[in-house]
Enzyme design. Sequence first.
Site, short mmCIF file in Angstrom:
data_model
loop_
_atom_site.label_atom_id
_atom_site.label_comp_id
_atom_site.label_asym_id
_atom_site.label_seq_id
_atom_site.Cartn_x
_atom_site.Cartn_y
_atom_site.Cartn_z
N SER A 1 13.71 -9.65 16.33
CA SER A 1 15.11 -10.02 16.17
C SER A 1 15.33 -11.44 16.66
O SER A 1 14.55 -11.95 17.47
CB SER A 1 15.98 -9.06 17.00
OG SER A 1 17.32 -9.50 17.07
N TYR B 1 19.03 -4.51 24.57
CA TYR B 1 18.47 -4.69 23.23
C TYR B 1 17.59 -5.95 23.21
O TYR B 1 16.47 -5.93 22.69
CB TYR B 1 19.61 -4.81 22.22
CG TYR B 1 19.18 -5.03 20.79
CD1 TYR B 1 18.82 -3.96 19.98
CD2 TYR B 1 19.18 -6.31 20.23
CE1 TYR B 1 18.45 -4.15 18.65
CE2 TYR B 1 18.80 -6.52 18.90
CZ TYR B 1 18.44 -5.44 18.12
OH TYR B 1 18.07 -5.63 16.81
#
Length: 252
Positions: free
Chosen positions: A143, A156
Amino acid sequence: MGHPLFDIGGRTALVTGASRGIGLALARGLREAGCTVVLNGRDRDRLDEAAARLGDDVRTAAFDVTDGASVEAGIADVEERIGPLDILVNNAGMQLRAPLLEFADADWHRVLDTNLTGAFLVGRAAARRMTERGHGKIVNICSLQSEVVRPGIAPYAAAKGALKMLTKGMCAEWGPLGVQVNGLGPGYIETELTRPLVEDEEFGAWVRGRTPAGRWGRTEDLVGGVLFLASPAADFVGGQILYVDGGMTSVL
């Protein structure tokens, strides 16, 4: 005719977390490139529905990526039922937003288990077989948050940052055995899960202003990167993260 370096026709590819969003788009791209595609998810009905949308030759494998025994059984079943895996895309992931001071223990573990441990478990099970055969491609879906973070998503980012380093570790250990492991790092992509952010006027404007490409990403923007990393064109590429973020990580 396409260039032979990018030819992955006839290979078998497993995509985890593939019943919607980015996973489904990547699975569609692999199928269009001529792969036999296996969709993974936990919800059998949703998986069957997704497979039907892609075409009647798309296969499914329902197992929980966070459960070691389930993963081992699932990968063994895929290889037995469908054939040896050439390509694995570790896409299963989840997001929970909350200030770190209030982040619940159980939520921390869920985020880490799904985004990080799942890639380890599925990667290990697939690589045991790939390394024996001396070839294979693993693409971990990292990501933008493997590099940078916003308030509210620290766990996250911690998981995705660790996934970046797990990708490099897998490369160090499995590269000598013929398996290339790389990562793809999506930026802000419009999916069912990010729709509330897209529709939030202020946030949407921030993303567009902050991205040199001037727009949100679409799931199909990610397909080319995965096809490259899964193809012979990437035979000498290892441990790299390809950020597909419209340029966001490059600018202040």
